[in-house]
Motif scaffolding. Structure first.
Motif, PDB file in Angstrom:
ATOM      1  N   VAL A  24     -10.499  19.551  51.097  1.00  0.00           N
ATOM      2  CA  VAL A  24      -9.203  19.248  52.032  1.00  0.00           C
ATOM      3  C   VAL A  24      -9.774  18.108  52.864  1.00  0.00           C
ATOM      4  O   VAL A  24     -10.776  18.263  53.394  1.00  0.00           O
ATOM      5  CB  VAL A  24      -8.787  20.787  52.690  1.00  0.00           C
ATOM      6  N   THR A  28      -4.556  20.561  58.981  1.00  0.00           N
ATOM      7  CA  THR A  28      -3.728  21.773  58.293  1.00  0.00           C
ATOM      8  C   THR A  28      -3.743  22.876  59.415  1.00  0.00           C
ATOM      9  O   THR A  28      -4.586  23.515  59.846  1.00  0.00           O
ATOM     10  CB  THR A  28      -4.228  22.027  56.804  1.00  0.00           C
ATOM     11  N   LEU A  31      -3.328  26.828  54.542  1.00  0.00           N
ATOM     12  CA  LEU A  31      -3.674  26.386  53.155  1.00  0.00           C
ATOM     13  C   LEU A  31      -3.238  27.623  52.223  1.00  0.00           C
ATOM     14  O   LEU A  31      -3.247  28.597  52.563  1.00  0.00           O
ATOM     15  CB  LEU A  31      -5.192  26.242  53.078  1.00  0.00           C
ATOM     16  N   THR A  50      -5.443  28.454  58.490  1.00  0.00           N
ATOM     17  CA  THR A  50      -6.687  27.508  58.701  1.00  0.00           C
ATOM     18  C   THR A  50      -7.433  28.027  59.889  1.00  0.00           C
ATOM     19  O   THR A  50      -8.753  28.281  60.056  1.00  0.00           O
ATOM     20  CB  THR A  50      -6.164  26.113  58.873  1.00  0.00           C
ATOM     21  N   CYS A  93      -3.241  23.746  45.025  1.00  0.00           N
ATOM     22  CA  CYS A  93      -3.581  23.787  46.179  1.00  0.00           C
ATOM     23  C   CYS A  93      -2.515  23.019  47.197  1.00  0.00           C
ATOM     24  O   CYS A  93      -1.803  22.212  46.842  1.00  0.00           O
ATOM     25  CB  CYS A  93      -5.016  23.639  46.699  1.00  0.00           C
ATOM     26  N   ALA A  95      -0.671  22.705  51.346  1.00  0.00           N
ATOM     27  CA  ALA A  95      -0.989  22.554  52.689  1.00  0.00           C
ATOM     28  C   ALA A  95       0.377  22.481  53.779  1.00  0.00           C
ATOM     29  O   ALA A  95       1.281  21.789  53.228  1.00  0.00           O
ATOM     30  CB  ALA A  95      -1.989  21.657  53.211  1.00  0.00           C
TER      31      ALA A  95
END
Length: 124
Positions: A24, A28, A31, A50, A93, A95
């Motif tokens: 990453v 963010t 996540l 986060t 993944c 965000a």
């Protein structure tokens, strides 16, 4: 600007384990991990704030999957255990940069940044 890069997918037998990673960069607020089985919609799997580390899981994976983050390494993880054939999917993944109101976290429309995906295949 947020960048996400998944890795760690592969093929395993039912009952096995696999750990996915996501590198990453950028700011963010939260996540998450999503998955998209063949012919189906992308769905939320797990979510972590986060800051604070609060976690949320889809009912289908609760007790089997664990989401975590290593802030020093700027890496998000999904530890998957007791894998089932129905876990087979492309895993992404994701965000978001702020809280999202009015829709559940499992809805992909609430997420703004995505990785390229990594395939997980679970055989019987």
């Amino acid at each position: 600007q947020v960048s996400l890069v998944e890795s760690g997918g592969g093929s395993v037998q039912a009952g096995g384990s696999l750990r996915l990673s996501c590198a990453v960069s950028g700011y963010t607020y939260g996540l998450g991990w999503f998955r998209q089985p063949p012919g189906k919609e992308r769905e939320g799997v797990a979510y972590i704030h986060t800051t604070g580390g609060n976690t949320y899981y889809a009912d289908s994976v609760k007790g089997r999957f664990t989401i975590s983050q290593d802030n020093a390494k700027n890496t998000l993880y999904l530890q998957m255990t007791s894998l089932k054939p129905e876990d087979t999917a492309m895993y992404y993944c994701a965000a978001r940069r702020a809280p999202v109101a009015d829709i559940p976290w499992t809805n992909k429309r609430g997420w703004t940044d995505w990785g390229q995906g990594t395939q997980v295949t679970v055989s019987s």
